[in-house]
Design an enzyme around this catalytic site. Structure first.
Site, PDB file in Angstrom:
ATOM      1  N   CYS A   1      -0.949   6.022  -9.012  1.00 21.80           N
ATOM      2  CA  CYS A   1       0.402   5.939  -8.465  1.00 21.80           C
ATOM      3  C   CYS A   1       1.420   5.872  -9.593  1.00 21.80           C
ATOM      4  O   CYS A   1       2.570   6.254  -9.421  1.00 21.80           O
ATOM      5  CB  CYS A   1       0.523   4.724  -7.557  1.00 21.80           C
ATOM      6  SG  CYS A   1      -0.026   3.222  -8.356  1.00 21.80           S
TER       7      CYS A   1
ATOM      8  N   GLY B   1      -1.331   2.941  -0.531  1.00 26.45           N
ATOM      9  CA  GLY B   1      -1.681   4.324  -0.200  1.00 26.45           C
ATOM     10  C   GLY B   1      -0.441   5.191  -0.219  1.00 26.45           C
ATOM     11  O   GLY B   1       0.539   4.887  -0.912  1.00 26.45           O
ATOM     12  N   SER B   2      -0.467   6.255   0.572  1.00 24.85           N
ATOM     13  CA  SER B   2       0.622   7.232   0.526  1.00 24.85           C
ATOM     14  C   SER B   2       1.871   6.704   1.233  1.00 24.85           C
ATOM     15  O   SER B   2       1.795   5.855   2.130  1.00 24.85           O
ATOM     16  CB  SER B   2       0.163   8.524   1.208  1.00 24.85           C
ATOM     17  OG  SER B   2      -0.159   8.242   2.563  1.00 24.85           O
TER      18      SER B   2
ATOM     19  N   VAL C   1       1.718   7.300   5.157  1.00 19.66           N
ATOM     20  CA  VAL C   1       1.007   6.300   5.969  1.00 19.66           C
ATOM     21  C   VAL C   1       1.721   4.947   5.857  1.00 19.66           C
ATOM     22  O   VAL C   1       1.807   4.200   6.845  1.00 19.66           O
ATOM     23  CB  VAL C   1      -0.484   6.200   5.551  1.00 19.66           C
ATOM     24  CG1 VAL C   1      -1.196   5.138   6.371  1.00 19.66           C
ATOM     25  CG2 VAL C   1      -1.189   7.539   5.720  1.00 19.66           C
ATOM     26  N   GLY C   2       2.287   4.669   4.691  1.00 18.29           N
ATOM     27  CA  GLY C   2       3.037   3.413   4.516  1.00 18.29           C
ATOM     28  C   GLY C   2       4.173   3.284   5.521  1.00 18.29           C
ATOM     29  O   GLY C   2       4.455   2.199   6.033  1.00 18.29           O
TER      30      GLY C   2
ATOM     31  N   GLU D   1       2.544  -0.776  -1.028  1.00 19.17           N
ATOM     32  CA  GLU D   1       2.494  -0.216  -2.388  1.00 19.17           C
ATOM     33  C   GLU D   1       2.168   1.260  -2.239  1.00 19.17           C
ATOM     34  O   GLU D   1       1.035   1.620  -1.921  1.00 19.17           O
ATOM     35  CB  GLU D   1       1.429  -0.927  -3.227  1.00 19.17           C
ATOM     36  CG  GLU D   1       1.693  -2.408  -3.422  1.00 19.17           C
ATOM     37  CD  GLU D   1       3.037  -2.702  -4.041  1.00 19.17           C
ATOM     38  OE1 GLU D   1       3.587  -1.843  -4.753  1.00 19.17           O
ATOM     39  OE2 GLU D   1       3.571  -3.794  -3.790  1.00 19.17           O
TER      40      GLU D   1
HETATM   41  P1  NAD Z   1      -3.705   7.439   2.160  1.00 18.14           P
HETATM   42  O1  NAD Z   1      -2.404   6.848   2.594  1.00 18.14           O
HETATM   43  O2  NAD Z   1      -4.133   8.711   2.777  1.00 18.14           O
HETATM   44  O3  NAD Z   1      -4.913   6.397   2.384  1.00 18.14           O
HETATM   45  C1  NAD Z   1      -4.857   5.090   1.920  1.00 18.14           C
HETATM   46  C2  NAD Z   1      -5.642   4.187   2.865  1.00 18.14           C
HETATM   47  O4  NAD Z   1      -5.042   4.235   4.169  1.00 18.14           O
HETATM   48  C3  NAD Z   1      -7.105   4.611   3.056  1.00 18.14           C
HETATM   49  O5  NAD Z   1      -7.906   3.471   3.226  1.00 18.14           O
HETATM   50  C4  NAD Z   1      -7.044   5.427   4.348  1.00 18.14           C
HETATM   51  O6  NAD Z   1      -8.276   5.464   5.030  1.00 18.14           O
HETATM   52  C5  NAD Z   1      -6.009   4.655   5.133  1.00 18.14           C
HETATM   53  N1  NAD Z   1      -5.290   5.462   6.128  1.00 18.14           N
HETATM   54  C6  NAD Z   1      -4.996   6.794   6.077  1.00 18.14           C
HETATM   55  N2  NAD Z   1      -4.339   7.165   7.198  1.00 18.14           N
HETATM   56  C7  NAD Z   1      -4.202   6.059   7.969  1.00 18.14           C
HETATM   57  C8  NAD Z   1      -3.600   5.797   9.242  1.00 18.14           C
HETATM   58  N3  NAD Z   1      -3.010   6.762   9.960  1.00 18.14           N
HETATM   59  N4  NAD Z   1      -3.633   4.524   9.721  1.00 18.14           N
HETATM   60  C9  NAD Z   1      -4.222   3.534   9.000  1.00 18.14           C
HETATM   61  N5  NAD Z   1      -4.820   3.729   7.811  1.00 18.14           N
HETATM   62  C10 NAD Z   1      -4.801   4.975   7.283  1.00 18.14           C
HETATM   63  O7  NAD Z   1      -3.623   7.523   0.571  1.00 18.14           O
HETATM   64  P2  NAD Z   1      -4.498   8.418  -0.363  1.00 18.14           P
HETATM   65  O8  NAD Z   1      -3.892   9.774  -0.304  1.00 18.14           O
HETATM   66  O9  NAD Z   1      -5.924   8.261  -0.086  1.00 18.14           O
HETATM   67  O10 NAD Z   1      -4.204   7.727  -1.766  1.00 18.14           O
HETATM   68  C11 NAD Z   1      -3.301   8.223  -2.687  1.00 18.14           C
HETATM   69  C12 NAD Z   1      -1.923   7.629  -2.483  1.00 18.14           C
HETATM   70  O11 NAD Z   1      -1.965   6.227  -2.735  1.00 18.14           O
HETATM   71  C13 NAD Z   1      -0.932   8.192  -3.486  1.00 18.14           C
HETATM   72  O12 NAD Z   1       0.291   8.429  -2.828  1.00 18.14           O
HETATM   73  C14 NAD Z   1      -0.797   7.081  -4.510  1.00 18.14           C
HETATM   74  O13 NAD Z   1       0.412   7.102  -5.226  1.00 18.14           O
HETATM   75  C15 NAD Z   1      -0.919   5.869  -3.627  1.00 18.14           C
HETATM   76  N6  NAD Z   1      -1.295   4.672  -4.406  1.00 18.14           N
HETATM   77  C16 NAD Z   1      -0.343   3.712  -4.611  1.00 18.14           C
HETATM   78  C17 NAD Z   1      -0.631   2.590  -5.394  1.00 18.14           C
HETATM   79  C18 NAD Z   1       0.427   1.534  -5.624  1.00 18.14           C
HETATM   80  O14 NAD Z   1       0.068   0.425  -6.013  1.00 18.14           O
HETATM   81  N7  NAD Z   1       1.695   1.822  -5.435  1.00 18.14           N
HETATM   82  C19 NAD Z   1      -1.904   2.449  -5.946  1.00 18.14           C
HETATM   83  C20 NAD Z   1      -2.853   3.430  -5.701  1.00 18.14           C
HETATM   84  C21 NAD Z   1      -2.538   4.555  -4.934  1.00 18.14           C
END
Ligand code: NAD
Length: 530
Positions: free
Chosen positions: A297, A241-242, A245-246, A263
């Site tokens: 991503c 994810g982002s 949050v990571g 990731e």
């Molecule tokens: P996000 O971080 O908002 O959400 C990703 C996941 O985390 C979702 O399941 C969401 O419900 C959960 N989440 C959100 N906030 C949380 C919290 N506070 N605590 C626990 N879980 C939480 O990401 P997004 O905006 O939905 O997705 C897009 C991002 O993901 C982009 O930055 C993209 O580059 C990245 N991404 C990375 C890869 C990779 O392999 N590097 C692949 C796909 C997407």
């Protein structure tokens, strides 16, 4: 899981959590997932999980894990073989559902399912390896071995842009290695996740080994799952994810001395040198920038072009971007579909002001597609879908925000450079390090780029996107913490090494303690050597 008839639209899939091997209707409410290409199409109703439900899934996972770890790895791997077979049988249905639910063009959605099939097949075979080593001891009559041991309970949290492939990159190797898993899928693709979970169920996992809890992220199921790390119920988090949050995931895992797999986002450079095959380079840049409406991503963020070929690249890229076919993802001919959700759409619309404030030039003014303003080739519903046209930003400099910040949508920057040295310097100038690409015919330039770029993945004469199941996937800097998905390397993320020594000497042998003359025995005789 059941389907509700849904008036003039297609059926709504009503899903439950899957906890401890049973379908579990929600304790509280269900949330809606509407199709991004038609906001009137209610695709899925899924549980908004409460903390007790997430906790129970983790308790069940902990109770099931040791028995699962005792199943011989080649037998655990047979489940993956059955999963691969089921995914092959259901590939078209699953791809169509994913395209409807999250807006990825059908051809790409099929590719996402294919990646899950490849992953399951690859790791089915790895179940016959999971090798340890035999190691020579420094002491006599002593044997040394290494074994891979599972970590325990793995919490998996995934984004919605690859709703089948990315979860499989995590769940498949985690289970193969003898861990149990609690998966919190994206709330952008809960129905797709439930359909995948149903295939796992049919593939034959013991109850509790894999649970699925639906819901949102912050102050919802995602956060509740992270809390189980502090509670001692979850041993590892695997997150896609982002970056924002990571970082939170990293903090929570760090204080519990647990290594997460992270990731995260990217701002990926694609370099075009003066000697490049420009047609090929523009083709690659177009796909990298606008494929999946830029919501990958690995999408290209900065196209870094030598000044000698910039006018040609600029002209061709704008011309090709203008002719992209945007529309209904189920229409096989579209280049890209809608934005995945309203949040991404709004952020993307705002980002144009960042570029303007930076002093960059808006070459192609990406906008929301409306019934009054839509491209001639548009095939979607402009009133009910979250569609936008491509945006190209010119005269971007590394000092600008728009150069450094991830833009999750169909936007790309043009950055002019002079020669290879400057290209590498500029390509390394964002805080991210996920994917990268260079177009050149010069073998020495290829070599230098491969060696000097800081990125987990590097393409030569190919776009920044694309992955293969047996190659490592992941990033540096803000793109992750150095862990990798896929291939044999991911096994290190889901196992810990155990070192075992077996002493057959019948006496206490002390490692690193000097031996007495009596213990050493007679000294070797070198007198016959000249
Ligand atoms: P996000 O971080 O908002 O959400 C990703 C996941 O985390 C979702 O399941 C969401 O419900 C959960 N989440 C959100 N906030 C949380 C919290 N506070 N605590 C626990 N879980 C939480 O990401 P997004 O905006 O939905 O997705 C897009 C991002 O993901 C982009 O930055 C993209 O580059 C990245 N991404 C990375 C890869 C990779 O392999 N590097 C692949 C796909 C997407």
């Amino acid at each position: 899981m059941e389907y509700l008839a849904n008036g003039p639209f297609r059926d709504t899939l009503v899903v439950d959590n899957w906890i401890g091997g049973s379908a579990r209707p929600p304790g509280a409410s269900r949330f809606e997932r509407r199709s991004p290409q038609n906001r009137d199409d209610l695709v899925t109703l899924a549980p908004e999980s409460q903390e007790e439900e997430v906790r129970e899934a983790c308790e069940k996972a902990r109770a099931a894990q040791q028995a699962w770890a005792r199943v011989p790895a080649p037998q655990r791997a047979q489940v993956l073989g059955r999963l691969a077979q089921l995914l092959i049988e259901k590939k078209e249905q699953l791809a169509r559902f994913a395209a409807r639910e999250m807006g990825k063009p059908l051809r790409e959605a099929r590719g996402s399912v294919q990646e899950a099939i490849d992953t399951a097949e690859f790791f089915q075979s790895e179940g016959r390896r999971l090798y340890g080593q035999t190691v020579p001891s420094e002491l006599p009559d002593k044997e040394l071995f290494t074994y891979r041991r599972p970590i325990g309970v793995v919490g998996v949290i995934t984004a919605g842009n690859f709703p089948v492939a990315v979860p499989s990159w995590k769940v498949v190797p985690a289970l193969l290695c003898g861990n149990s898993v609690v998966w919190k899928p994206s709330d952008d693709a809960p129905g797709t996740a439930a359909l995948v979970a149903e295939l796992w169920r049919r593939a034959g996992l013991p109850p509790g080994v894999l649970s699925v809890v639906h819901g949102g992220g912050g102050n919802a199921a995602g956060e509740y799952l992270l809390r189980q790390v502090d509670a001692g119920l979850v041993d590892k988090i695997s997150f896609t994810g982002s970056t924002e949050v990571g970082r939170k995931v990293g903090e929570i895992c760090g204080r519990n001395l647990s290594i997460p797999s992270l990731e995260l986002g990217g701002k990926n450079p694609l370099v075009i040198l003066a000697d490049a095959d420009l047609q090929l380079a523009v083709e690659g840049a177009l796909w990298a920038s606008f494929g999946t409406a830029g919501q990958r991503c690995t999408s290209a963020g900065n196209i870094i072009v030598d000044r000698r070929v910039m006018p040609t690249v600029r002209e061709q890229l704008v011309q090709r971007a203008r002719s992209l076919r945007i529309g209904d993802p189920l229409d096989e001919s579209v280049d890209y579909g809608p934005m995945i959700n309203q949040r991404f759409l709004e952020k993307w619309l705002e980002q144009v002001s960042v570029a303007r404030d930076d002093g960059a030039e808006i070459l192609l003014d990406g906008r929301r597609i409306t019934p009054d303003e839509k491209p001639a080739s548009f095939s979607g519903d402009a009133a009910l879908g979250l569609y936008v046209t491509p945006r190209i930003i010119d005269r971007v400099k590394p000092s600008m925000r728009v150069f450094r910040e991830e833009c999750f949508g169909p936007t790309v920057n043009l950055v002019e450079i002079d020669g290879l040295d400057q290209a590498i310097q500029v390509a390394n100038a964002t805080p991210y390090g996920l994917s990268s690409a260079i177009y050149t015919r010069d073998a020495r330039a290829m070599l230098r780029f491969k060696e000097e770029i800081s990125a987990g993945m590097t393409s030569v004469n190919n776009s920044t996107t694309g992955a293969e199941t047996h190659l490592p996937f992941g990033g540096n800097g803000w793109s992750g913490n150095g862990t990798r998905e896929s291939g044999i390397w991911v096994i290190d993320a889901y196992t810990r090494w155990q070192a075992v020594n077996v002493d057959l000497s019948g006496k206490l042998q002390k490692a690193q303690i000097d031996l007495t003359d009596a213990e050493l025995g007679p000294a070797p005789d070198f007198s016959s050597l000249t």
